[in-house]
Design an enzyme around this catalytic site. Structure first.
Site, PDB file in Angstrom:
ATOM      1  N   TYR A   1      12.970  -6.322  27.035  1.00  0.00           N
ATOM      2  CA  TYR A   1      14.005  -7.263  26.632  1.00  0.00           C
ATOM      3  C   TYR A   1      15.312  -6.528  26.327  1.00  0.00           C
ATOM      4  O   TYR A   1      15.320  -5.492  25.652  1.00  0.00           O
ATOM      5  CB  TYR A   1      13.589  -8.025  25.375  1.00  0.00           C
ATOM      6  CG  TYR A   1      12.506  -9.053  25.587  1.00  0.00           C
ATOM      7  CD1 TYR A   1      12.737 -10.161  26.407  1.00  0.00           C
ATOM      8  CD2 TYR A   1      11.278  -8.936  24.971  1.00  0.00           C
ATOM      9  CE1 TYR A   1      11.755 -11.115  26.606  1.00  0.00           C
ATOM     10  CE2 TYR A   1      10.280  -9.883  25.155  1.00  0.00           C
ATOM     11  CZ  TYR A   1      10.521 -10.964  25.978  1.00  0.00           C
ATOM     12  OH  TYR A   1       9.540 -11.905  26.164  1.00  0.00           O
TER      13      TYR A   1
ATOM     14  N   MET B   1       6.719  -8.948  21.072  1.00  0.00           N
ATOM     15  CA  MET B   1       5.788  -9.623  20.182  1.00  0.00           C
ATOM     16  C   MET B   1       4.383  -9.039  20.299  1.00  0.00           C
ATOM     17  O   MET B   1       3.704  -8.801  19.291  1.00  0.00           O
ATOM     18  CB  MET B   1       5.741 -11.121  20.484  1.00  0.00           C
ATOM     19  CG  MET B   1       4.797 -11.903  19.577  1.00  0.00           C
ATOM     20  SD  MET B   1       4.715 -13.661  19.986  1.00  0.00           S
ATOM     21  CE  MET B   1       6.339 -14.211  19.466  1.00  0.00           C
TER      22      MET B   1
ATOM     23  N   ARG C   1      12.008  -7.813 -14.303  1.00  0.00           N
ATOM     24  CA  ARG C   1      11.225  -8.675 -13.416  1.00  0.00           C
ATOM     25  C   ARG C   1      10.315  -9.472 -14.334  1.00  0.00           C
ATOM     26  O   ARG C   1      10.784 -10.335 -15.070  1.00  0.00           O
ATOM     27  CB  ARG C   1      10.475  -7.811 -12.388  1.00  0.00           C
ATOM     28  CG  ARG C   1       9.989  -8.562 -11.174  1.00  0.00           C
ATOM     29  CD  ARG C   1       9.401  -7.616 -10.139  1.00  0.00           C
ATOM     30  NE  ARG C   1       8.271  -6.841 -10.639  1.00  0.00           N
ATOM     31  CZ  ARG C   1       7.561  -6.002  -9.901  1.00  0.00           C
ATOM     32  NH1 ARG C   1       7.873  -5.816  -8.621  1.00  0.00           N
ATOM     33  NH2 ARG C   1       6.556  -5.341 -10.410  1.00  0.00           N
TER      34      ARG C   1
ATOM     35  N   LYS D   1      -4.014  -4.791  -4.493  1.00  0.00           N
ATOM     36  CA  LYS D   1      -3.277  -6.013  -4.169  1.00  0.00           C
ATOM     37  C   LYS D   1      -2.818  -5.976  -2.715  1.00  0.00           C
ATOM     38  O   LYS D   1      -2.904  -4.947  -2.039  1.00  0.00           O
ATOM     39  CB  LYS D   1      -2.085  -6.174  -5.107  1.00  0.00           C
ATOM     40  CG  LYS D   1      -1.066  -5.054  -5.040  1.00  0.00           C
ATOM     41  CD  LYS D   1       0.065  -5.290  -6.022  1.00  0.00           C
ATOM     42  CE  LYS D   1       1.087  -4.161  -5.951  1.00  0.00           C
ATOM     43  NZ  LYS D   1       2.256  -4.417  -6.805  1.00  0.00           N
TER      44      LYS D   1
END
Length: 395
Positions: free
Chosen positions: A289, A337, A139, A41
């Protein structure tokens, strides 16, 4: 290839890890070794589901597991032929994919039971399903202590055949938690109750079939099999191996912390890049930054084109490192980023030099367990967050 930041996936190591698990199960359970459900998955935990699934098929895996119908459909589109189990909830899903892609559903709620039965009747098909029992995770799953009220309608469904029963442990990776053993005991009690109810439902369906037709009964008397153990439970307690086990992160060469294993597993992913620039920084100047890094002595900073858009966590700055020329270079400033900065003061490095973010270089290795510990998360998150713009190269 344009961007130098890539993830290299060693499919031979994947197959080896699978075989090591199979062999160890056989060694510890001679004559009755459980089968394996290979969990792929979340894009095979970030490694690339289609390629990983086909490699596992080649290694002998006959049952794969994914999160939802969409993931299952993508596996079929990638050419996967093995049985595919869908773990996720189905009560509000578009169920056509179950039939179009020959997927095996999990039924974990009364609503899902009604929906899958209606779809199977519409398609005039019989559907083999896995039944999930909630033994304490709270769950998905039918509550273990309410089965005689919630299950009879499902077991009597005319188009649904019970193929397997399973549960999931909430604290398999926590040796100090008493819930693990309590869940195991609850599950064993639930299995006894389900077998009693399923036996009665099979007899009732046979009688209904005989009443409707003089032909032989169409109900298959298959005895359902049982599974419960994810990677952590597999390592922790052979009593929960049952008929199959469900390794996920172990296949990718990572042992779930804080557990240990004697299996010589190999991490199959190397995440790497290259230096694109080297900057000199004077004492007192800041880097990145927020100028969170300010050297007291002259420093050299390597710029690496990998950042949080690629899945790298902001918290790695000031905590983590990368490997360059076989040495650790601390990540400094802030993770941007698209870039990170590494302190390479004292190292003879140049633009174009290889950078290892996850993996081995020289005699050192940075693995996802270490990285996860540095930022207070788990290895699963590190792997699953690796971004889609990073090219996966399969070797």
């Amino acid at each position: 290839m344009i961007r130098p930041t890539v993830a290299r996936i060693d499919l031979a190591a994947l197959k080896s890890n699978y075989q090591l698990i199979v062999d160890d199960l056989a060694r510890q359970s001679p004559g009755r070794a459980p089968g394996v459900i290979a969990v792929i998955k979340a894009n095979a935990y970030g490694h690339g589901a289609g390629q990983v699934a086909r490699a596992l098929e080649d290694a002998g895996a006959d049952l794969l597991a994914c999160a939802d119908i969409e993931e299952g459909a993508a596996l079929r589109a990638a050419g996967v032929r093995a049985e595919i189990l869908v773990f996720g909830a189905l009560s509000v899903s578009d169920l056509d994919g179950l039939f179009d892609c020959s997927l095996t559903p999990t039924i974990s709620t009364p609503g899902a039971a009604i929906a899958v039965q209606a779809a199977a009747e519409r398609y005039k098909r019989r559907v083999r399903y896995h039944l999930k029992i909630d033994t304490g995770m709270n769950r998905l799953g039918f509550r273990f202590d309410n089965l005689r009220r919630t299950l009879p309608a499902l077991l009597a469904s005319q188009n649904l055949d019970l193929a397997a029963v399973y549960t999931h442990f909430a604290t398999a990776d926590d040796p100090e938690s008493p819930l693990f053993n309590e869940q195991r005991a609850r599950f064993d009690r639930a299995l006894n109750a389900i077998e009693d109810m399923n036996r009665g439902a099979r007899e009732e369906r046979r009688e209904n079939d005989r009443s409707a037709s003089s032909a032989a009964s169409t109900v298959k008397p298959d005895v359902p099999y049982v599974h419960a153990a994810n990677s952590a439970a597999l390592l922790r307690d052979s009593r929960v191996w049952y008929d199959r086990v469900r390794p996920g992160i172990l296949l990718y060469g990572v042992v779930p912390p804080p557990l240990a294993s004697t299996l010589p597993l190999t991490p199959i992913m190397t995440l790497g890049s290259r230096i694109v620039a080297v900057k000199g920084v004077r004492p007192g100047e800041g880097v990145g930054y927020g100028v969170r890094f300010s050297p007291e002595q002259p420093a050299r900073i390597a710029i690496v084109p990998a950042g949080y858009a690629d899945g790298l966590d902001l918290r790695l700055a000031g905590r983590g490192a990368v490997l360059i020329r076989g040495r650790r270079a601390p990540i400094v400033g802030s993770v941007n980023m698209d870039m990170l900065m590494a302190d390479v003061t004292g190292l003879d490095v140049s633009p174009g030099d290889e950078v290892v973010i996850i993996g081995a270089q020289g005699d050192d290795r940075i693995d996802v367990r270490e990285m996860a510990a540095q930022i207070g998360t788990i290895p699963y998150e590190i792997l699953c967050r690796i971004g889609s713009r990073i090219e996966r190269i399969y070797e």
